[in-house]
Design an enzyme around this catalytic site. Structure first.
Site, short mmCIF file in Angstrom:
data_model
loop_
_atom_site.label_atom_id
_atom_site.label_comp_id
_atom_site.label_asym_id
_atom_site.label_seq_id
_atom_site.Cartn_x
_atom_site.Cartn_y
_atom_site.Cartn_z
N HIS A 75 0.88 -1.18 0.00
CA HIS A 75 0.00 0.00 0.00
C HIS A 75 0.92 1.24 0.00
O HIS A 75 2.02 1.17 0.55
CB HIS A 75 -0.83 -0.06 1.29
CG HIS A 75 -1.93 0.94 1.40
ND1 HIS A 75 -1.70 2.26 1.71
CD2 HIS A 75 -3.27 0.81 1.28
CE1 HIS A 75 -2.86 2.90 1.77
NE2 HIS A 75 -3.84 2.04 1.50
N ASP A 134 2.82 -4.40 8.03
CA ASP A 134 1.60 -3.63 7.86
C ASP A 134 0.43 -4.63 7.89
O ASP A 134 0.21 -5.36 6.93
CB ASP A 134 1.68 -2.89 6.52
CG ASP A 134 0.35 -2.32 6.06
OD1 ASP A 134 -0.68 -2.55 6.74
OD2 ASP A 134 0.33 -1.65 5.02
N GLN A 150 -4.87 -5.16 6.72
CA GLN A 150 -5.88 -6.07 6.16
C GLN A 150 -5.96 -7.40 6.91
O GLN A 150 -6.74 -8.27 6.54
CB GLN A 150 -5.57 -6.35 4.68
CG GLN A 150 -5.74 -5.17 3.76
CD GLN A 150 -7.17 -4.68 3.66
OE1 GLN A 150 -8.13 -5.41 3.89
NE2 GLN A 150 -7.35 -3.41 3.35
N LYS A 178 -10.83 -0.69 10.16
CA LYS A 178 -10.97 -1.87 9.30
C LYS A 178 -11.33 -3.10 10.12
O LYS A 178 -11.30 -4.22 9.63
CB LYS A 178 -9.69 -2.09 8.50
CG LYS A 178 -9.44 -0.98 7.49
CD LYS A 178 -8.22 -1.20 6.62
CE LYS A 178 -8.09 -0.03 5.65
NZ LYS A 178 -6.90 -0.15 4.81
N CYS A 218 -4.64 2.53 -3.83
CA CYS A 218 -3.40 2.99 -3.17
C CYS A 218 -2.25 2.01 -3.37
O CYS A 218 -1.39 1.86 -2.49
CB CYS A 218 -3.59 3.25 -1.68
SG CYS A 218 -4.81 4.49 -1.30
C1 PLP Z 1 -5.95 0.62 4.62
C2 PLP Z 1 -4.53 0.20 4.51
C3 PLP Z 1 -3.49 1.02 4.96
C4 PLP Z 1 -3.74 2.40 5.50
O1 PLP Z 1 -4.53 2.37 6.63
P1 PLP Z 1 -5.14 3.74 7.21
O2 PLP Z 1 -6.13 3.26 8.20
O3 PLP Z 1 -5.77 4.46 6.05
O4 PLP Z 1 -4.03 4.51 7.79
C5 PLP Z 1 -2.21 0.55 4.88
N1 PLP Z 1 -1.95 -0.67 4.39
C6 PLP Z 1 -2.91 -1.50 3.95
C7 PLP Z 1 -2.55 -2.85 3.44
C8 PLP Z 1 -4.24 -1.08 3.99
O5 PLP Z 1 -5.19 -1.90 3.54
#
Ligand code: PLP
Length: 404
Positions: A121, A198, A201, A224, A362
């Site tokens: 992302h 990260d 998800q 999320k 993104c």
């Molecule tokens: C949504 C997402 C982000 C960013 O998260 P925010 O809540 O917008 O800061 C980063 N990495 C992944 C894989 C995402 O799906």
């Protein structure tokens, strides 16, 4: 027994209509809908408990502080961290990664290397580009295979003594790929590099244990996970969090301030300057409890069933191509239909009450890798149903007819 109707009742927005149709919400990868319990907790906080945290001697401040800190402990348990002070509250995954990237600059020398991957992302690309620009470090990229998996062999050949950090996503928000992060973490640790994951998800879909993973840093967002916006977590091992300098200066993050010398507070407060999103943090606990009560076996069973069914049905539509076909996959289906722009599908589906996402999600480097302008993306959550998939598939067929 898992009853999806009972689950749906707990999400008030799912009852509403959009463009005269029952809402079908398949944009959970961007943000999930909110639990009634989360909404109630936010509202009750402002009605009954509102006060600043960690500051006052008075009753309400003590109450708000206790509740705020309770969430920290619930999260520690939820992700299997060793210490509660290893949980840092942020605004979200983006904020968590920026916190680390901004501090990590000062630990890097010219010529050091950071490894990320082609499926990240933008939140896990741009902060590292900025970090490299300031420190003279070099960014290295693990390439993607056609099926959306990372090239593990290429990763091994990128690792060297120069590697200081590896930053990877747990699950790709565009392709659904579940990366074998444990394997990546082990390989990175062998040469002494740190690893940040990260998990935006992942955190509401698969069970996490920080100590088992032996991961150095892990980031995720409450919004999320059926929780509020504006709240996220950075988990970090105590030693690495002590090494990284503070992100922002201000109130709450100091021990003593004077014009001669200011000293910083201990973890976790060192990284929590200013008044946090108190209501959001307190309500995040309700979302974590919802997920924990369901359990990840139930969640995986339902979401995998939906993923398999949706994949099978969508592939019956002529001219459909799915991007991301790795063996280990989360509830995300990115697709295109030959000769049709994904944006047009998104607009027509919306007219039929179906919310999906279209575009690059993104992740522009992924789109470049597959040489496409974007995809249409269905992303699933625990409250989605087989019937919703049927409505979505019918709507895609109608959209296709109208567009070709
Ligand atoms: C949504 C997402 C982000 C960013 O998260 P925010 O809540 O917008 O800061 C980063 N990495 C992944 C894989 C995402 O799906």
């Amino acid at each position: 027994m898992f009853e999806v109707d009972k689950i749906r009742e707990r999400f008030p927005i799912l009852k509403r209509e959009v463009n005269g149709r029952d809402l079908v919400y398949f944009d959970n990868g961007a943000s999930t809908q909110k639990l009634q319990s989360v909404i109630d907790t936010v509202s009750n906080y402002y009605k009954e408990e509102n006060s600043n945290v960690h500051r006052g001697v008075h009753f309400l401040s003590g109450l708000a502080t206790d509740k705020f800190e309770e969430t920290r402990e619930v999260i520690r348990e939820f992700i299997g961290a060793e210490h509660t002070h290893e949980i840092i509250f942020t605004k979200g995954t983006t904020d968590s990664i920026n916190l680390v990237a901004s501090g990590f600059r000062s630990l890097l020398n010219k010529g050091d290397e950071i490894i990320i991957s082609e499926l990240e992302h933008h939140s896990n690309i741009v902060p590292w580009q900025m970090c490299c620009e300031y420190s003279g470090a070099v960014l290295k990229i693990i390439p993607l295979k056609d099926n959306g998996e990372l090239e593990v062999n290429k990763f091994e050949s990128l690792l060297s003594k120069k590697t200081k950090l590896v930053a990877l996503s747990h699950i790709s928000n565009s392709l659904g790929t579940i990366n074998p992060i444990k394997e990546f973490i082990e390989k990175a640790h062998k040469i002494g590099a740190r690893v940040l994951i990260d998990g935006a998800q992942a955190a509401s879909h698969i069970s996490l244990n920080m100590q088992e993973l032996d991961v150095d840093m892990y980031c995720f967002s409450a919004h999320k996970m059926y929780g509020p916006t504006g709240v996220g977590v950075l988990y970090g091992k105590e030693d690495i969090l002590n090494e990284i300098p503070p992100y922002q200066g201000g109130g709450e993050m100091i021990k003593d301030v004077s014009f001669k010398k200011t000293t910083y507070a201990c973890l976790p407060h060192k990284f929590e300057a200013g008044t946090p999103n108190i209501a959001g943090v307190i309500a995040f606990k309700s979302a974590i409890e919802f997920i924990s009560d369901l359990g990840f076996n139930t969640i995986a069973e339902h979401e995998n069933y939906l993923l398999e069914y949706a994949t099978q049905e969508i592939l019956k539509i002529e001219g459909v191509k799915i991007y991301g076909t790795s063996e280990k996959k989360s509830g995300i289906i990115s697709f295109n239909i030959e000769g049709i722009h994904p944006y047009d599908i998104g607009v027509l589906l919306d007219k039929m009450g179906v919310a999906i996402r279209t575009g690059h999600h993104c992740t522009q480097p992924i789109m470049e890798r597959f040489n496409i302008p974007g995809t249409a993306r269905i992303s699933l959550a625990i409250y989605n149903t087989k019937e919703e998939i049927d409505v979505c598939i019918e709507s895609i067929k109608k959209a296709k007819q109208m567009l070709s």
